[in-house]
Scaffold this motif. Structure first.
Motif, PDB file in Angstrom:
ATOM      1  N   UNK A 181       0.844  -1.203   0.000  1.00  0.00           N
ATOM      2  CA  UNK A 181       0.000   0.000   0.000  1.00  0.00           C
ATOM      3  C   UNK A 181       0.877   1.250   0.000  1.00  0.00           C
ATOM      4  N   UNK A 182       1.933   1.240   0.804  1.00  0.00           N
ATOM      5  CA  UNK A 182       2.831   2.387   0.897  1.00  0.00           C
ATOM      6  C   UNK A 182       3.469   2.690  -0.457  1.00  0.00           C
ATOM      7  N   UNK A 183       3.844   1.667  -1.188  1.00  0.00           N
ATOM      8  CA  UNK A 183       4.580   1.829  -2.442  1.00  0.00           C
ATOM      9  C   UNK A 183       3.662   2.134  -3.616  1.00  0.00           C
ATOM     10  N   UNK A 184       2.485   1.530  -3.650  1.00  0.00           N
ATOM     11  CA  UNK A 184       1.659   1.587  -4.856  1.00  0.00           C
ATOM     12  C   UNK A 184       0.584   2.657  -4.832  1.00  0.00           C
ATOM     13  N   UNK A 185       0.246   3.188  -3.665  1.00  0.00           N
ATOM     14  CA  UNK A 185      -0.844   4.163  -3.563  1.00  0.00           C
ATOM     15  C   UNK A 185      -0.284   5.574  -3.385  1.00  0.00           C
ATOM     16  N   UNK A 186      -0.874   6.585  -4.041  1.00  0.00           N
ATOM     17  CA  UNK A 186      -0.390   7.961  -3.864  1.00  0.00           C
ATOM     18  C   UNK A 186      -0.367   8.392  -2.409  1.00  0.00           C
ATOM     19  N   UNK A 187      -1.426   8.048  -1.658  1.00  0.00           N
ATOM     20  CA  UNK A 187      -1.450   8.437  -0.251  1.00  0.00           C
ATOM     21  C   UNK A 187      -0.389   7.689   0.551  1.00  0.00           C
ATOM     22  N   UNK A 188      -0.075   6.460   0.135  1.00  0.00           N
ATOM     23  CA  UNK A 188       0.992   5.721   0.792  1.00  0.00           C
ATOM     24  C   UNK A 188       2.350   6.362   0.558  1.00  0.00           C
ATOM     25  N   UNK A 189       2.579   6.815  -0.664  1.00  0.00           N
ATOM     26  CA  UNK A 189       3.857   7.470  -0.968  1.00  0.00           C
ATOM     27  C   UNK A 189       3.996   8.791  -0.214  1.00  0.00           C
ATOM     28  N   UNK A 190       2.881   9.463   0.066  1.00  0.00           N
ATOM     29  CA  UNK A 190       2.939  10.670   0.893  1.00  0.00           C
ATOM     30  C   UNK A 190       3.358  10.316   2.320  1.00  0.00           C
ATOM     31  N   UNK A 191       2.818   9.228   2.846  1.00  0.00           N
ATOM     32  CA  UNK A 191       3.236   8.767   4.176  1.00  0.00           C
ATOM     33  C   UNK A 191       4.726   8.441   4.169  1.00  0.00           C
ATOM     34  N   UNK A 192       5.180   7.792   3.096  1.00  0.00           N
ATOM     35  CA  UNK A 192       6.596   7.475   2.998  1.00  0.00           C
ATOM     36  C   UNK A 192       7.466   8.714   3.001  1.00  0.00           C
ATOM     37  N   UNK A 193       7.058   9.729   2.230  1.00  0.00           N
ATOM     38  CA  UNK A 193       7.871  10.946   2.118  1.00  0.00           C
ATOM     39  C   UNK A 193       7.916  11.726   3.426  1.00  0.00           C
ATOM     40  N   UNK A 194       6.753  11.953   4.017  1.00  0.00           N
ATOM     41  CA  UNK A 194       6.702  12.864   5.162  1.00  0.00           C
ATOM     42  C   UNK A 194       6.771  12.144   6.510  1.00  0.00           C
ATOM     43  N   UNK A 195       6.396  10.878   6.549  1.00  0.00           N
ATOM     44  CA  UNK A 195       6.440  10.149   7.803  1.00  0.00           C
ATOM     45  C   UNK A 195       7.678   9.288   7.982  1.00  0.00           C
ATOM     46  N   UNK A 196       8.250   8.813   6.869  1.00  0.00           N
ATOM     47  CA  UNK A 196       9.356   7.856   6.941  1.00  0.00           C
ATOM     48  C   UNK A 196      10.624   8.347   6.253  1.00  0.00           C
ATOM     49  N   UNK A 197      10.640   9.576   5.788  1.00  0.00           N
ATOM     50  CA  UNK A 197      11.805  10.174   5.106  1.00  0.00           C
ATOM     51  C   UNK A 197      12.244   9.331   3.909  1.00  0.00           C
ATOM     52  N   UNK A 198      11.262   8.755   3.213  1.00  0.00           N
ATOM     53  CA  UNK A 198      11.563   7.888   2.074  1.00  0.00           C
ATOM     54  C   UNK A 198      10.724   8.323   0.884  1.00  0.00           C
ATOM     55  N   UNK A 199      11.401   8.748  -0.177  1.00  0.00           N
ATOM     56  CA  UNK A 199      10.716   9.220  -1.385  1.00  0.00           C
ATOM     57  C   UNK A 199      10.652   8.057  -2.372  1.00  0.00           C
ATOM     58  N   UNK A 200       9.437   7.648  -2.711  1.00  0.00           N
ATOM     59  CA  UNK A 200       9.213   6.428  -3.476  1.00  0.00           C
ATOM     60  C   UNK A 200       8.778   6.784  -4.894  1.00  0.00           C
ATOM     61  N   UNK A 201       9.390   6.122  -5.867  1.00  0.00           N
ATOM     62  CA  UNK A 201       9.058   6.379  -7.273  1.00  0.00           C
ATOM     63  C   UNK A 201       7.651   5.868  -7.572  1.00  0.00           C
ATOM     64  N   UNK A 202       6.921   6.624  -8.375  1.00  0.00           N
ATOM     65  CA  UNK A 202       5.539   6.243  -8.688  1.00  0.00           C
ATOM     66  C   UNK A 202       5.449   5.217  -9.811  1.00  0.00           C
ATOM     67  N   UNK A 203       6.516   5.052 -10.593  1.00  0.00           N
ATOM     68  CA  UNK A 203       6.448   4.137 -11.734  1.00  0.00           C
ATOM     69  C   UNK A 203       6.617   2.683 -11.292  1.00  0.00           C
ATOM     70  N   UNK A 204       5.892   1.801 -11.951  1.00  0.00           N
ATOM     71  CA  UNK A 204       6.067   0.372 -11.727  1.00  0.00           C
ATOM     72  C   UNK A 204       7.334  -0.106 -12.422  1.00  0.00           C
TER      73      UNK A 204
END
Length: 290
Positions: A181-204
């Motif tokens: 969920x963190x990797x594949x969903x836009x809201x998950x990637x926001x949690x990754x960026x701001x909550x976990x200091x991890x910027x995740x690529x949106x492309x598969x």
């Protein structure tokens, strides 16, 4: 895209010891083959050596460990520094933040392009004059060290993979469903960026990278250690067993009773055993080097 070679230090802080001439800690941004700056730290082997029950001999000056952290980790996380501190009893240590993590540039591809980050760190580690390089990876980093050894044959002298998956797209546990969920969903990637200091690529992934279980047969004859806890909440025991079976006779499998997942679950005694295994199994042509 940078035209600098992989492993090039874009910015460096080197502190040699004025009395001995030995290098001190060095922090720099390496440039990967695809131009991503990777925050990296070199620590020499422990200068003041004290024998402990886990370390019966001084560190090997020709040996360097390159540590590949797990997803959402980075070079400054306490659990990464703890791993580095234990392994420094056996040799020098290079730690770095994967792309998209901490101060490194780019965005995480969750184990695909990260092999380029490790390649740059290994090349940099060799540049300090060490004859032997051992890669030690945890979880996502565990899959990366396996793929790196398969794709860059002869560049490392031993490989340790801890808590790694055997196959991609695994969703059989609740933690892995949350990670997807963190990797594949836009809201998950926001949690990754701001909550976990991890910027995740949106492309598969395209193409899908070589899987860990496909990589391990290609690692031989480089010594390989697979470590996994029997209480790992992310990947059950069929993952390390699948890796060990695919590796054949050249791999060693440690199934650790009571251990959970990755760096957080690896206690000092286990890390010391890993350091001792790496020191003992890394091949070297540098005969007579202590």
């Amino acid at each position: 895209m940078s035209n600098r070679p992989a492993g090039h230090a874009a910015r460096s802080t080197v502190r040699p010891n004025p009395e001995t001439g030995r290098r001190g800690p060095n922090r720099t941004f390496l440039r990967t083959a695809d131009g991503v700056p990777v925050d990296s730290v070199y620590n020499p082997a422990a200068v003041v050596y004290e024998a402990t029950p886990d370390t019966s001999r001084p560190p090997s000056l020709d040996l360097v460990f390159v540590i590949a952290h797990g997803f959402t980790g980075d070079v400054d996380r306490p659990h990464v520094r703890r791993v580095a501190g234990v392994l420094a009893r056996y040799g020098a240590v290079v730690t770095f933040s994967f792309r998209g993590h901490g101060a490194s540039g780019g965005r995480s591809t969750v184990g695909d392009k990260e092999v380029l980050d490790l390649a740059a760190a290994v090349e940099w580690a060799r540049g300090f004059g060490h004859a032997r390089v051992v890669t030690v990876g945890f979880s996502m980093g565990g899959s990366v060290v396996l793929r790196h050894a398969a794709l860059y044959p002869g560049t490392v002298d031993a490989v340790v993979s801890v808590s790694a998956p055997a196959r991609w797209y695994y969703r059989g546990t609740a933690p892995m469903r949350r990670l997807h969920w963190l990797v594949t969903r836009p809201e998950g990637r926001l949690v990754g960026r701001y909550g976990l200091r991890t910027r995740i690529h949106h492309r598969e992934w395209n193409p899908v990278p070589l899987s860990p279980v496909q990589a391990v047969p290609r690692i031989a004859p480089t010594p390989l250690l697979i470590v996994h806890g029997d209480r790992d909440g992310y990947f059950p025991l069929d993952h390390p067993r699948m890796l060990a079976e695919a590796a054949g006779d050249h791999a060693e499998l440690w199934l650790e009773p009571g251990m959970g997942h990755a760096e957080h679950a690896a206690d000092e005694a286990l890390l010391a055993r890993i350091g001792d295994w790496g020191e003992g199994h890394a091949r070297s042509d540098a005969a007579g080097v202590p």
